[in-house]
Structure formats: C-alpha cells, structure tokens
Design an enzyme around this catalytic site. Structure first.
Site, short mmCIF file in Angstrom:
data_model
loop_
_atom_site.label_atom_id
_atom_site.label_comp_id
_atom_site.label_asym_id
_atom_site.label_seq_id
_atom_site.Cartn_x
_atom_site.Cartn_y
_atom_site.Cartn_z
N PHE A 37 0.82 -1.21 0.00
CA PHE A 37 0.00 0.00 0.00
C PHE A 37 0.86 1.26 0.00
O PHE A 37 1.79 1.38 0.79
CB PHE A 37 -0.91 -0.01 1.24
N CYS A 71 -7.56 -2.88 -1.96
CA CYS A 71 -7.88 -2.81 -0.53
C CYS A 71 -9.38 -2.65 -0.31
O CYS A 71 -10.02 -1.77 -0.90
CB CYS A 71 -7.17 -1.63 0.13
N HIS A 125 -1.92 -3.33 -5.83
CA HIS A 125 -1.54 -3.36 -4.42
C HIS A 125 -2.75 -3.69 -3.57
O HIS A 125 -3.89 -3.41 -3.89
CB HIS A 125 -0.91 -2.04 -3.95
N CYS A 126 -2.46 -4.37 -2.47
CA CYS A 126 -3.42 -4.56 -1.40
C CYS A 126 -2.82 -3.83 -0.21
O CYS A 126 -2.03 -2.90 -0.38
CB CYS A 126 -3.70 -6.04 -1.16
N LYS A 127 -3.13 -4.24 0.98
CA LYS A 127 -2.62 -3.55 2.15
C LYS A 127 -1.13 -3.78 2.34
O LYS A 127 -0.35 -2.85 2.48
CB LYS A 127 -3.40 -4.01 3.38
#
Length: 131
Positions: A37, A71, A125-127
């Site tokens: 992130f 996210c 992206h994720c977290k």
C-alpha cells in the site's frame, strides 16, 4: 530509521532497491507490478511512502501506468489524482479471496489497459503487498 522499519515489515519479501528507490515492489512480469500500500503520514514509516511510489512510477513509466487498489478497507483509499487519475478500485477484504465477478472485472480492465499501448503497465496493491 524508516528504511529499517520498512525492511523489518517486509521480512523476506523482495524489495525494489535501485536508483535511490527502496520500495516494497516487485515486477512479476515486465508489465505487471505488485506492491504494498502507498501510505501517507506515520504509516509511511513502515510502508511504501505514497510520494516515493508516485516518483518511481512517474520517472520510470510516465503516462503508462495504472494503479489498481485492491484494498477493501475504507481507510485504504486515496485521491486518484495522486496517480494522474489512473487508479481503479477493485476492493475485497485483506487475506480473503475476491469474489469471482470482481476478479473477472479486474482482469478485463487490466487487459484493456495493457492493450491500449505496449508501454503500459499494471500496478496492483493490497494492504501489505502479500496478496
């Protein structure tokens, strides 16, 4: 200090360390990037600083990147203008599988972006960048 904290959080994950950049970011293929992130404030002490991610993408792939924010948490959103409006959100909860319909929509959108120009890249992206 911040660099130490980022490396501690990244653990054994690969990092992009080159030309003054030190980011939790990896090229899966030449046009597909996965990263952690892009954070602001105190969180940027141990996650990718949003400004550094922007600088990296603008210097290495100007006008040819699109960021996909996966996210699901409402606090994990940011102004798309940071990345010149090239942000798409396909949110699902961290450490969970996305619903198939969401996965299909993401794939179609990313594929369409890649077809627009051979220089285009997809940045997901994720977290934490662990998927």
């Amino acid at each position: 200090m911040a660099s130490f904290a980022r490396h501690l959080v990244s653990k054994k994950k690969r990092r992009f360390i080159e030309d003054g950049f030190d980011l939790d970011l990896v090229f899966i293929t030449e046009n597909l990037v996965a990263m952690g992130f892009p954070a602001q404030g105190k969180e940027s002490l141990y996650r990718n600083p949003l400004g550094e991610v922007q600088r990296f993408l603008d210097s290495r792939h100007p006008d040819h990147y699109k960021v996909y924010n996966l996210c699901g948490e409402p606090e994990r959103q940011y102004d798309p203008e940071v990345f010149h409006g090239r942000v798409a959100c396909f949110p699902f909860l961290d450490h969970q599988a996305p619903p198939f319909a969401l996965l299909e929509a993401f794939c179609k959108d990313a594929h369409a972006w890649l077809l627009q120009d051979p220089a285009n890249i997809v940045v997901t992206h994720c977290k934490a960048g662990k998927g």
